[in-house]
Design a protein around this motif. Structure first.
Motif, short mmCIF file in Angstrom:
data_model
loop_
_atom_site.label_atom_id
_atom_site.label_comp_id
_atom_site.label_asym_id
_atom_site.label_seq_id
_atom_site.Cartn_x
_atom_site.Cartn_y
_atom_site.Cartn_z
N ASP A 148 0.82 -1.62 0.02
CA ASP A 148 -0.33 0.00 -0.10
C ASP A 148 0.84 1.37 -0.48
O ASP A 148 0.32 2.08 -1.15
CB ASP A 148 -0.39 -0.32 0.71
CG ASP A 148 -1.64 0.81 1.14
OD1 ASP A 148 -2.66 1.77 -0.08
OD2 ASP A 148 -1.98 1.70 2.08
N LYS A 237 -11.47 -9.36 3.46
CA LYS A 237 -11.54 -7.87 2.96
C LYS A 237 -11.34 -6.97 3.55
O LYS A 237 -10.94 -5.66 4.03
CB LYS A 237 -12.36 -7.25 1.81
CG LYS A 237 -11.87 -8.15 0.18
CD LYS A 237 -13.57 -7.86 -0.20
CE LYS A 237 -13.69 -8.46 -1.38
NZ LYS A 237 -14.89 -8.69 -2.76
N GLU A 238 -12.51 -7.08 4.87
CA GLU A 238 -12.65 -6.42 6.30
C GLU A 238 -11.56 -6.24 7.20
O GLU A 238 -11.88 -4.94 8.06
CB GLU A 238 -13.89 -7.13 7.23
CG GLU A 238 -13.86 -6.12 7.49
CD GLU A 238 -14.40 -4.67 7.49
OE1 GLU A 238 -14.54 -4.05 9.05
OE2 GLU A 238 -14.75 -4.58 6.70
N ALA A 241 -9.13 -3.88 5.00
CA ALA A 241 -9.97 -1.90 5.55
C ALA A 241 -9.49 -2.05 6.70
O ALA A 241 -9.12 -0.51 7.01
CB ALA A 241 -11.41 -1.94 4.93
N HIS A 246 -7.33 -0.92 0.16
CA HIS A 246 -7.89 -0.95 -0.17
C HIS A 246 -8.00 -1.32 -1.76
O HIS A 246 -6.35 -0.69 -1.96
CB HIS A 246 -8.89 0.71 -0.70
CG HIS A 246 -9.06 0.40 1.49
ND1 HIS A 246 -10.74 -0.20 1.76
CD2 HIS A 246 -9.12 1.78 2.06
CE1 HIS A 246 -11.30 0.52 2.87
NE2 HIS A 246 -10.03 1.17 3.24
#
Length: 551
Positions: A148, A237-238, A241, A246
């Motif tokens: 990221d 995914k959670e 996040a 993302h």
């Protein structure tokens, strides 16, 4: 004058000197850089440009440097240009030229540090891509933090970036996952080669809650496969996040199979002349491009290999318009580099330009000097959930991002939760919070920096050091992006900028005390303080770490 401005000025001066002497100015590079001498007595900045080009034009390096220095001393803001050794240029700026940087930074705001170094590049950046058979383990968390941060850096220097998570929802590991869920739902032991841990039972129960008829269905394992994968991936995914990560796209491996893309990739490779049949199987002759052995694409029973899916996925990325495919993999994937590079070459691509594979080393969570080996939920590994619970999101992202990916990491829980300056993330965030506090105090006193200031007033040694530290930031960002090394930003913040700010703050009083009136120096220093706050915030943002106003 920023370091980039000074570098461009030196290049212009060299071009003038070469042209006046009838020498070939085309040997000059498109850009050059300046560095801060280790010894401040040698000047504010140094350049080796004369040494780099003298031999190419048949000139004496020291004489060429002397001529360039003469040109530079005519430039407004350059106090002196001196020659050292065989042709090093040491340059001193006058205080006003140095001090103007504070305005540049403040007015640029969030854009300060951003460049166009990689403008025009389109990069697909794939990272994490953990198997959907369990929570993201700590090695995957490292890629979440680094990947990221790298995507933020690449965008900051002008690249078009698409971030991607490859979801391996096809293959034998999914069969084992579904069988494990089914066994848990029935209250049976984990099947051989299956997956254990409390999370398996959690998901099995969630499937039953959604599909109470699952165990009585004609094919209960298929229900647990479909529903279990969906639940596991939603959880992944959670978790990502909540970690501040993302993705632009989640790509499903099964789509490659369903859309016939593996066959399309095979056809393309066959057209390139690198496919052959042997022992009833279909092979790719990767040894033509340095691989240690050829690779099977389709087995003798007609089933596709994982490598065939890798080929199809790479081709899919390239056909979506990405010039460079960057893939981040764990330490156990080192053997993939040769075959993947060879595969790119088989497609007719340049593997050194179109494909880049980064390998990350292991991460251990340590408490009281001993490794934390078992997750409360996953049973056999430490997960993202465990790491965040232990030290928090900011500390986790900073801890994982401040090391080269080539280095194994031990994350000491005691260190990274400590509210003291030996905790690197606390040290950097505290510097930002300290500035925010100072600026709040200024507001309470009714002291503002105004619309203008006299940059020549920023002449104190510690002001100069802070200004030079601020000036380094754009080059740090560019190098971190180009070299795929986000840790350069973290190390700059904690080893260059934070010490420079704290030393400035300890040596140079900013706000008036008692009945004192604010002066022009007060306002100039407020510009400098705001510039420092801007760079701390920008640097932390690139790492995905918050810049707190209070601590």
């Amino acid at each position: 004058m920023t370091p980039a401005d000074l570098a461009a000025t030196i290049l212009d001066a060299a071009r003038t000197v070469l042209t006046e002497r009838g020498l070939d100015a085309s040997v000059l590079p498109a850009t050059t850089t300046v560095e801060r001498p280790r010894n401040p007595e040698h000047g504010d900045y140094a350049s080796t440009l004369a040494l780099q080009v003298a031999k190419r034009v048949g000139a004496n390096p020291r004489e060429l440097a002397t001529a360039i220095a003469g040109q530079l001393e005519r430039v407004d803001g350059i106090k002196a240009a001196e020659i050292a050794g065989p042709g090093f240029l040491n340059i001193r700026l006058d205080p006003a030229a140095t001090g103007r940087l504070a305005r540049v930074v403040v007015e640029a705001g969030r854009e300060y540090g951003r460049t166009a170094a990689l403008a025009g590049q389109t990069i697909n950046l794939e990272f994490v891509s953990a198997n959907p058979t369990g929570p993201v383990h700590i090695g995957g968390v490292r890629w979440a933090a680094v990947g990221d941060a790298l995507s933020r850096l690449l965008r900051a220097v002008g690249a078009q970036v698409g971030t991607e998570y490859y979801f391996n929802d096809a293959g034998a590991q999914i069969d084992r996952f579904a069988a494990s869920l089914l066994a848990a739902a029935k209250g049976e032991p984990t099947p051989e080669g299956g997956y254990g841990g409390a999370y398996i039972n959690d998901i099995a129960q969630a499937v039953l809650a959604k599909r109470p008829d699952a165990l009585g269905a004609p094919d209960p394992q298929e229900i647990f496969r479909v529903e279990g994968i969906a639940l596991m991936f939603d959880e992944i995914k959670e978790s990502l996040a909540q970690f501040g990560v993302h993705f632009d796209r989640y790509f499903n491996e099964k789509d490659l199979h369903e859309r016939g893309e593996l066959q399309q990739a095979l056809d393309r490779l066959r057209e390139q002349g690198h496919v052959y049949e042997a022992e009833g199987a279909t092979w790719l002759r990767t040894t033509d491009f340095g691989d240690d052995k050829d690779r099977v694409l389709r087995k003798s029973d007609g089933s596709w290999t994982y490598f065939a899916a890798d080929c199809a996925y790479y081709l899919d990325k390239r056909e979506r318009g990405f010039d460079r495919v960057v893939i981040m993999l764990g330490a156990d994937h080192h053997g993939y580099i040769g075959r993947m590079k060879a595969m790119a070459a088989c497609f007719g691509d340049d593997p050194d330009r179109n494909l880049e594979i980064l390998i990350g080393q292991m991460v251990n969570l340590v408490r009281e000097g001993q490794p934390v080996r078992m997750s409360k939920r996953a049973g056999t590994v430490v997960t993202m959930e465990d790491l965040v619970e232990a030290i928090g999101v900011d500390a986790a992202r900073y801890a994982l991002g401040r090391y080269s990916v080539d280095s194994p990491i031990d994350i000491d829980i005691e260190l990274w939760t400590r509210r003291s300056n030996d905790n690197p993330v606390f040290y950097v965030q505290y510097a930002h919070a300290r500035i925010a506090s100072l600026l709040r105090n200024a507001d309470e006193l009714g002291v503002t920096r105004g619309d203008d200031y006299d940059p020549s007033l920023l002449s104190h040694e510690k002001e100069n050091e802070l200004l030079k530290a601020l000036g380094e930031f754009p080059a740090i960002v560019t190098a971190a992006a180009e070299l795929r090394e986000p840790h350069r930003v973290a190390r700059y913040l904690e080893e260059t900028l934070a010490p420079a700010y704290h030393k400035f703050y300890d040596s140079c009083r900013v706000l008036p005390q008692g009945d004192e009136e604010a002066t022009d120096l007060t306002r100039a220093r407020l510009w400098l303080v705001e510039a420092a706050r801007t760079v701390f915030a920008n640097g932390l943002e690139l790492l995905g770490v918050s810049a707190p106003e209070r601590m």
